[in-house]
Design an enzyme around this catalytic site. Structure first.
Site, PDB file in Angstrom:
ATOM      1  N   LYS A  67       2.980  10.701 -11.343  1.00  0.00           N
ATOM      2  CA  LYS A  67       1.937   9.665 -11.451  1.00  0.00           C
ATOM      3  C   LYS A  67       1.255   9.470 -10.100  1.00  0.00           C
ATOM      4  O   LYS A  67       1.775   9.900  -9.064  1.00  0.00           O
ATOM      5  CB  LYS A  67       2.578   8.363 -11.929  1.00  0.00           C
ATOM      6  CG  LYS A  67       3.655   7.809 -11.006  1.00  0.00           C
ATOM      7  CD  LYS A  67       4.510   6.750 -11.699  1.00  0.00           C
ATOM      8  CE  LYS A  67       5.580   6.208 -10.755  1.00  0.00           C
ATOM      9  NZ  LYS A  67       6.521   5.302 -11.439  1.00  0.00           N
ATOM     10  N   TYR A 119      -9.140  -4.947  18.558  1.00  0.00           N
ATOM     11  CA  TYR A 119      -9.648  -6.201  17.982  1.00  0.00           C
ATOM     12  C   TYR A 119      -8.718  -7.376  18.262  1.00  0.00           C
ATOM     13  O   TYR A 119      -7.494  -7.242  18.187  1.00  0.00           O
ATOM     14  CB  TYR A 119      -9.795  -6.064  16.465  1.00  0.00           C
ATOM     15  CG  TYR A 119     -11.040  -5.330  16.041  1.00  0.00           C
ATOM     16  CD1 TYR A 119     -12.301  -5.825  16.364  1.00  0.00           C
ATOM     17  CD2 TYR A 119     -10.955  -4.155  15.310  1.00  0.00           C
ATOM     18  CE1 TYR A 119     -13.444  -5.147  15.968  1.00  0.00           C
ATOM     19  CE2 TYR A 119     -12.088  -3.477  14.904  1.00  0.00           C
ATOM     20  CZ  TYR A 119     -13.337  -3.978  15.239  1.00  0.00           C
ATOM     21  OH  TYR A 119     -14.465  -3.310  14.846  1.00  0.00           O
TER      22      TYR A 119
HETATM   23  C1  LIG Z   1       7.824   5.704 -11.037  1.00  0.00           C
HETATM   24  C2  LIG Z   1       8.930   5.788 -12.009  1.00  0.00           C
HETATM   25  C3  LIG Z   1       9.997   6.678 -11.798  1.00  0.00           C
HETATM   26  C4  LIG Z   1      10.196   7.443 -10.516  1.00  0.00           C
HETATM   27  O1  LIG Z   1      10.787   6.565  -9.560  1.00  0.00           O
HETATM   28  P1  LIG Z   1      11.164   7.033  -8.086  1.00  0.00           P
HETATM   29  O2  LIG Z   1      11.813   5.835  -7.491  1.00  0.00           O
HETATM   30  O3  LIG Z   1       9.869   7.374  -7.416  1.00  0.00           O
HETATM   31  O4  LIG Z   1      12.068   8.197  -8.194  1.00  0.00           O
HETATM   32  C5  LIG Z   1      10.930   6.821 -12.827  1.00  0.00           C
HETATM   33  N1  LIG Z   1      10.831   6.108 -13.963  1.00  0.00           N
HETATM   34  C6  LIG Z   1       9.843   5.203 -14.175  1.00  0.00           C
HETATM   35  C7  LIG Z   1       9.801   4.422 -15.434  1.00  0.00           C
HETATM   36  C8  LIG Z   1       8.872   5.007 -13.197  1.00  0.00           C
HETATM   37  O5  LIG Z   1       7.896   4.102 -13.401  1.00  0.00           O
END
Ligand SMILES: *Cc1c(COP(=O)(O)O)cnc(C)c1O
Length: 372
Positions: free
Chosen positions: A44, A262
């Site tokens: 994702k 800044y």
């Molecule tokens: C993002 C996600 C993962 C992966 O998690 P990590 O901590 O990046 O390994 C697995 N399962 C679900 C449901 C997620 O949303």
């Protein structure tokens, strides 16, 4: 990392080196830790910022058969990159989208009664397609909660018509191994599984893999550790995937008491050498990585040594105090995170986590892929 070695002059002020060989090695390392399970890949958010168009083909070639994404748009992209793989949509089934998902062989992760009803209606009218069902065991975001779970398991015809390819849940505290919520969620998940027998199950993200074999089930869903993020689990023998660097644009010697950046948020305490770097918060190098008289900020790695940031990070620029690093010159590259400054350390200096650092990487970085 020497981008210019391949004969190309870099016009960018910041660059990323993304090691696809390390990505695949990390996937294999995690797979070896859960030998009885299928190792999928969570890709994702543009594969956590590294580039889904490069990550998915590399992982698919290595043998990864199942991918998880958040949204339908992400699923369509993975489908086109790896036509023969299984793709799950973690965020579920948008209203009215059953036919569209099924037509692309995307599998919704059904996590609300509305989604369950829509997919069941689609199947009852003769529609084809696989799905997963998500049971909430303690996260309280998505997934059927206790009441909806009870309704679901009381109606076996629902399981029959949906015939889910996977049932899943998600751990809230996997990165804190001793947290009592881990065994509590495992127990709740097992109770559900006892009511929907003989469906492959999936519970763990990256960190959950380290909780032991009883958490692994049929499919593991790692994300961050594929990309070299370790979180608090330093024992994972993972390789660095992303190296972020910024160019030194200018070097100046200044007197003690000189304000930097800044708000004049920080002043030199002694005569100092400052290196201005071509990276800022517009690139995802978070403003909170900056330093002030009141708090220490991030560190960069340049000419073989660490140098602290001084003053605020601005949109396009950050300043490092290189007084103790001999020979820094305009044109040098400073590592922001990578082999010398761990991703998680750089993120925590900016009061955030490696996940957010990776997924915030901006569009101005020149990207170079190696090891593919
Ligand atoms: C993002 C996600 C993962 C992966 O998690 P990590 O901590 O990046 O390994 C697995 N399962 C679900 C449901 C997620 O949303």
């Amino acid at each position: 990392m020497d981008h210019e070695a391949d004969g190309q002059t870099s016009l960018a002020n910041a660059r990323l080196t993304i090691d696809l060989g390390a990505l695949v090695a990390n996937w294999r390392t995690l797979a070896a830790l859960a030998p009885g399970s299928e190792m999928s890949a969570v890709v994702k958010a543009n594969a956590y910022g590294i580039g889904v168009d490069r990550a998915v083909p590399a992982l698919a070639t290595a043998g990864c058969r199942t991918f998880f994404v958040a949204t339908v748009a992400e699923g369509l992209e993975v489908r086109s990159l790896a036509p023969d793989t299984i793709v799950y949509i973690l965020d579920g089934l948008p209203p009215g989208s059953a036919a569209a998902l099924a037509g692309q062989r995307l599998r919704p992760v059904l996590g609300t009664p509305r989604e369950i009803a829509e997919w069941a209606a689609w199947k009852r009218q003769g529609g084809e397609g696989d799905c997963a069902v998500h049971f909430d065991t303690g996260m309280n975001r998505l997934g059927l909660g206790p009441d909806d779970t009870a309704d679901f398991v009381q109606d076996p015809s629902l399981t029959t018509i949906l015939s889910p390819a996977l049932v899943m849940s998600h751990l809230a505290c996997a990165d804190v191994p001793e947290d009592p919520l881990n065994p509590a969620q495992l127990a709740r998940f097992r109770e559900v599984l006892a009511r929907v027998p003989s469906v492959p199950a999936s519970l763990v993200n990256s960190a959950g893999i380290f909780l032991g074999a009883k958490y692994h089930f049929a499919v593991c869903r790692p994300g961050i550790m594929l990309y070299g993020g370790r979180g608090p689990l330093d024992r994972a023998p993972l390789r660095t995937v992303v190296t972020a660097e910024a160019r030194v644009l200018a070097v100046r010697s200044v007197a003690a008491g000189t304000p930097v950046g800044y708000g004049a948020a920080e002043r030199t305490r002694k005569p100092s050498v400052l290196a201005t770097l071509g990276v800022g918060y517009a690139d995802g190098y978070h403003r909170l990585a900056g330093s002030s008289d009141a708090r220490l900020g991030g560190t960069v790695f340049i000419r073989g040594r660490r140098a602290p940031l001084i003053g605020r990070v601005s949109m396009d620029l950050a300043v490092a105090d290189v007084t103790s690093v001999p020979g820094v010159a305009a044109g040098d590259w400073a590592e922001l995170f990578g082999p010398s400054i761990p991703l998680d350390e750089a993120a925590s200096a900016a009061a955030t986590i490696g996940y957010e650092f990776l997924t915030s990487l901006g569009r101005r970085y020149e990207r170079r892929y190696i090891g593919g």
